[in-house]
Enzyme design. Sequence first.
Site, PDB file in Angstrom:
ATOM      1  N   SER A  15       0.684  -1.088   0.019  1.00 18.98           N
ATOM      2  CA  SER A  15      -0.079  -0.047  -0.148  1.00 18.98           C
ATOM      3  C   SER A  15       0.949   1.350  -0.006  1.00 18.98           C
ATOM      4  O   SER A  15       0.208   2.532  -0.193  1.00 18.98           O
ATOM      5  CB  SER A  15      -0.945   0.068   1.282  1.00 18.98           C
ATOM      6  OG  SER A  15      -0.216   0.087   2.440  1.00 18.98           O
ATOM      7  N   ARG A  16       2.035   1.295   0.135  1.00 19.97           N
ATOM      8  CA  ARG A  16       3.010   2.408   0.370  1.00 19.97           C
ATOM      9  C   ARG A  16       4.408   1.854   0.075  1.00 19.97           C
ATOM     10  O   ARG A  16       4.672   0.889  -0.156  1.00 19.97           O
ATOM     11  CB  ARG A  16       2.715   2.861   1.691  1.00 19.97           C
ATOM     12  CG  ARG A  16       3.559   2.072   2.797  1.00 19.97           C
ATOM     13  CD  ARG A  16       2.997   2.385   4.494  1.00 19.97           C
ATOM     14  NE  ARG A  16       3.355   1.415   5.158  1.00 19.97           N
ATOM     15  CZ  ARG A  16       4.668   1.378   6.006  1.00 19.97           C
ATOM     16  NH1 ARG A  16       5.385   2.413   5.487  1.00 19.97           N
ATOM     17  NH2 ARG A  16       4.811   0.590   6.886  1.00 19.97           N
ATOM     18  N   GLY A  56      -3.798  -1.406 -15.776  1.00 25.64           N
ATOM     19  CA  GLY A  56      -3.164  -2.349 -15.133  1.00 25.64           C
ATOM     20  C   GLY A  56      -4.398  -3.132 -14.558  1.00 25.64           C
ATOM     21  O   GLY A  56      -5.309  -2.876 -14.613  1.00 25.64           O
ATOM     22  N   ASN A 150      24.399  -0.321  11.602  1.00 28.04           N
ATOM     23  CA  ASN A 150      24.079   0.978  12.015  1.00 28.04           C
ATOM     24  C   ASN A 150      23.931   1.443  13.268  1.00 28.04           C
ATOM     25  O   ASN A 150      22.999   0.558  13.869  1.00 28.04           O
ATOM     26  CB  ASN A 150      22.882   1.488  11.026  1.00 28.04           C
ATOM     27  CG  ASN A 150      22.840   3.174  11.101  1.00 28.04           C
ATOM     28  OD1 ASN A 150      23.837   3.717  10.938  1.00 28.04           O
ATOM     29  ND2 ASN A 150      21.743   3.784  11.296  1.00 28.04           N
ATOM     30  N   TYR A 156      16.944  -4.427  14.016  1.00 32.02           N
ATOM     31  CA  TYR A 156      16.540  -4.090  12.730  1.00 32.02           C
ATOM     32  C   TYR A 156      17.653  -4.533  11.750  1.00 32.02           C
ATOM     33  O   TYR A 156      17.113  -5.414  10.600  1.00 32.02           O
ATOM     34  CB  TYR A 156      16.434  -2.626  12.185  1.00 32.02           C
ATOM     35  CG  TYR A 156      15.783  -2.496  10.982  1.00 32.02           C
ATOM     36  CD1 TYR A 156      14.608  -2.852  10.577  1.00 32.02           C
ATOM     37  CD2 TYR A 156      16.594  -1.838   9.907  1.00 32.02           C
ATOM     38  CE1 TYR A 156      14.057  -2.344   9.341  1.00 32.02           C
ATOM     39  CE2 TYR A 156      16.446  -1.491   8.704  1.00 32.02           C
ATOM     40  CZ  TYR A 156      15.047  -1.872   8.332  1.00 32.02           C
ATOM     41  OH  TYR A 156      14.672  -1.423   7.104  1.00 32.02           O
ATOM     42  N   ALA A 157      18.903  -4.371  11.978  1.00 29.99           N
ATOM     43  CA  ALA A 157      19.940  -4.932  11.105  1.00 29.99           C
ATOM     44  C   ALA A 157      19.816  -6.605  10.997  1.00 29.99           C
ATOM     45  O   ALA A 157      20.229  -7.194  10.051  1.00 29.99           O
ATOM     46  CB  ALA A 157      21.422  -4.503  11.478  1.00 29.99           C
TER      47      ALA A 157
END
Length: 248
Positions: A15-16, A56, A150, A156-157
């Site tokens: 959606s984004r 589409g 990071n 997250y990494a």
Amino acid sequence: MFDLSGKVAFITGGSRGIGRAGAVALARQGAKTILGYVSNEDAARQAADAIISAGGRADILKVDVADSDACEDAAAQIAKQEGRVDILVASAGVAVDGLLLRLKADDFDRMMAVNVRGALAAAKGCLKSMMRNKHGRIIFLSSVVGEMGNPGQTAYAATKAALMGAAKSIAREYATRGITVNAIAPGFIETDMTAGLNEEQRAHMLKSVPIGRTGTPEEVAAVIAFLASDEAAYVTGQTLRVNGGMYV
């Protein structure tokens, strides 16, 4: 080139951001796109309508990828309704930043559930259809952070690095069935995740990008379209970097 006519694509997080751009790119090449979303039905519908308005084919499907069983079932449901699933783009992802000493177990579990278990569940749900048709394209959205690390993004990494390893293993498991599995590691891309950065933070990030600018979701989507195509049939188990030279 990159003709996807007759193909069916399932895009989680469609959606984004990169997921939406990827859906648009695949639809532009002729694929029917199923946009997965978890809560923002309006955004998903707007994305699907934009694809349809451009000629589409698109539909939306509510699914919480953090629920592995529901995510796997959603992929199987698409295969049943559409008769096949040819392409999976596992784009849904969450990030909760913070130093390791302050990391909450619930936040880590949430990232693992969405970023890793959700992606693998979606792949598992699509594999039966792909094996039956002896053709499939599985694309995981990883991150440059999964390669270079990071500060403040240890968890997250870890989740994004996990997707790169998963892509290599699944690629080896199903290569003889005509199924390719790859990851894409975007760098500093203009998405909701980076929109919250202030000017100082953005300037600091851009210092590490040799090209000197942020990337766009459409530039990542172009790589998605390539990996989904027959032209990429000999590319599997790889991580393609779309990072402007941020990590080489």
